[in-house]
Design an enzyme around this catalytic site. Structure first.
Site, PDB file in Angstrom:
ATOM      1  CB  THR A   3      -0.879   0.036   1.271  1.00  0.00           C
ATOM      2  OG1 THR A   3      -1.329  -1.283   1.533  1.00  0.00           O
ATOM      3  CG2 THR A   3      -2.050   0.950   1.097  1.00  0.00           C
ATOM      4  CE  LYS A  11       3.938  10.107  -1.306  1.00  0.00           C
ATOM      5  NZ  LYS A  11       5.330   9.727  -1.184  1.00  0.00           N
ATOM      6  CB  SER A  44      -0.250   2.285  -6.658  1.00  0.00           C
ATOM      7  OG  SER A  44       0.958   1.743  -6.166  1.00  0.00           O
ATOM      8  CB  VAL A  45      -3.621  -0.516  -3.276  1.00  0.00           C
ATOM      9  CG1 VAL A  45      -3.686  -1.704  -2.327  1.00  0.00           C
ATOM     10  CG2 VAL A  45      -4.005   0.757  -2.536  1.00  0.00           C
ATOM     11  CG  ASP A  52      10.384   6.667  -8.132  1.00  0.00           C
ATOM     12  OD1 ASP A  52      11.285   7.117  -7.394  1.00  0.00           O
ATOM     13  OD2 ASP A  52       9.331   6.195  -7.690  1.00  0.00           O
TER      14      ASP A  52
END
Ligand code: ADP
Ligand code: MN
Length: 500
Positions: A240, A242, A244-245, A389
């Site tokens: 979980t 920030k 996406s899950v 990223d």
């Protein structure tokens, strides 16, 4: 006679602000959905779909869809009556308040236009998209008809007459319908909430939605994937974050109506990345997508929900590019709105460890470094992408090699901040491997040059950064003047101007 003509009297039942309020519309929709799928909301641990309730939820969904269909027909009839009633009269009576489908909560077709329109990488303007099969085709499992269930079902159908008189149940009562208790209860719930909703249209009320793993809309999407057989089961949540899950699921069968592409095999294990539709977290990521010219035309016209879908879409396209270049990464299975299904990196529900969590032998560490260096070059040259990223958090160690994940924010090198992102990636990578004891690891500036072939000679960090920004500006100015990016795919010729 008034010289300006007769005023058109359309009685307003509630204030314009109310009708226009996105907030209210969403609230109502959420409430309706949670009321319509009560047993779904009741699953405390989240949206996990177990084998047992597949059948009923499918019936439920069918019932739900039929109700929607009926509501729409009812409204059409209402409009006809309204027209007949008013005739040519200058003063007309609006039947608007009696409508079943409220304009702001119908899942409009405009809303349904999603990834299917853009499943080809927008960057590559190739052949026009084939029209995919539209929408969801509910395929209810055969209703088991044990004797008492039949009787009970008929009773349930008859009991629909007890709903509030305004609630239209169609002509089902006269037919030999057998409603299961579950479906009946859901419809009853729906009837109640419908009543309350009509009442509530006039008063706006504070409404707090409990934070669940995913919202009802997403849950429905996941349900459809399981119901269709594309996924076998969704076993649980892997992560979980920030934005996406991520869930783990066992893959099912290939289902035709999900895509018109050639036969696809669903991987035995899948990862489902649900991009969060809570908007605030995404605000600070605007800069990635807003300036990505692939999405430029579309960005300005979109509402936040669609922008979030674009993140999912971006991840899909970027993964596909990487796949084509042979970079180890998850394989895209399907994209539905803001839900991306891909192959699972790991085994038996255990995700592969992130590089930051795995203890590698110095030999493996060195191997991993050269592999990452290679992948960064491939990403830049063959995929025309900068990860943006890249760090030990988004690299997984699996089957003796490094896998890249999390590429929704990846951009092309000519993105106005593309080179800065690349430099940041290089800094993360070289720091990680240098700290990890890889003496051969290039420093961030050397790595940057090795990946981009740019030969920036600045001796220190600050000057290096300044040169990078100068190059970005140069390209932007070129765009201003010529109205297009210089760089496209290497195969298309046209290298970036700074490549000269
Ligand atoms: P976020 O934007 O939340 O960081 P990621 O794509 O990095 O999203 O996914 C979060 C975590 O979920 C990852 O760190 C990884 O542990 C797990 N994960 C994501 N995709 C996969 C996958 N395809 N296979 C296995 N694990 C995955
Ligand atoms: Mn991540």
């Amino acid at each position: 006679q008034c010289p300006w003509g007769a005023p058109k009297a359309a009685p307003m039942s509630c204030s314009l602000a109310d009708v226009m309020s996105e907030q209210l519309a969403k609230e109502l929709q959420l409430e309706e959905e949670s009321a319509a799928f009560p047993e779904v909301a009741a699953v405390a641990e989240g949206p996990f779909i177990t084998g047992e309730n597949i059948d009923t939820s499918s019936d439920l969904m069918l019932a739900q869809m039929l109700q929607m269909e009926f509501d729409r027909e009812y409204d059409a009839q209402l409009r006809r009556e309204e027209k007949k009633f008013n005739g040519d009269s200058k003063v007309s009576i609006s039947f608007e308040n009696y409508r079943k489908v409220h304009p702001f909560d119908s899942d409009s077709s405009e809303d349904e236009v999603d990834w299917q329109d853009t499943r080809h990488d927008p960057y590559r303007a190739d052949k026009p998209t084939t029209t995919p099969k539209k929408g969801f085709i509910g395929k209810g499992k055969d209703i088991t008809t044990k004797h008492d269930e039949v009787v009970c079902g008929r009773k349930n159908t008859a009991r629909m007459e007890n709903f509030a008189p305004e609630f239209q149940v169609g002509d089902g009562i006269g037919m030999d319908l057998k409603l299961s208790n579950q479906v009946f209860n859901a419809l009853k719930q729906h009837a109640y909430s419908e009543e309350r909703r009509s009442a509530r249209l006039h008063e706006k009320k504070e409404h707090s939605t409990a934070e669940k793993a995913v919202d009802p809309k997403t849950r429905l999407l996941l349900y459809k994937m399981v119901n269709s057989g594309m996924l076998e089961t969704i076993t649980g949540c892997i992560s979980t974050g920030k934005e996406s899950v991520v869930f783990h699921a066992y893959g099912g069968k290939y289902v035709l109506y999900f895509t018109t592409e050639e036969d696809k095999v669903i991987p035995p294990e899948c990862a489902i990345k649900v991009f969060k539709t809570t908007l605030n977290e995404f605000k600070n990521r605007d800069k990635y997508i807003k300036d990505d010219y692939r999405f430029k035309d579309r960005f300005s016209k979109l509402n936040p929900r669609k922008i979030i879908r674009m993140w999912a879409e971006k991840e899909m396209h970027n993964l596909t590019r990487m796949q084509n270049a042979g970079i180890p990464c998850p394989q895209v299975v399907i994209l539905k709105k803001h839900v991306l299904v891909m192959s699972f990196i790991g085994q038996d529900q255990a995700p592969a460890p992130k590089l930051k969590d795995v203890k590698l032998s110095s030999e493996d560490m060195k191997k991993a470094y050269y592999q990452v260096l290679n992948m960064m070059q491939q990403l830049y040259k063959e995929c025309n992408l900068v990860h943006a990223d890249l760090s030990e958090y988004n690299m997984l160690w699996h089957e003796g090699k490094v896998w890249l994940i999390d590429v929704s924010q990846s951009v092309e090198p000519t993105h106005p901040h593309g080179l800065e992102f690349l430099f940041r990636d290089c800094r993360n990578v070289s720091q990680f491997f240098q700290k990890g004891g890889v003496t051969e690891a290039l420093n961030e500036r050397e790595l940057f040059n090795a990946v981009s072939n740019l030969n920036i000679t600045a001796e220190n960090e600050v000057d290096f950064q300044a040169e990078i920004e100068a190059l970005e500006k140069m390209n932007e100015d070129h765009v201003q003047k010529h109205g297009k990016k210089v760089s496209t795919f290497p195969s298309d010729g046209d290298p970036p101007i700074w490549g000269e």
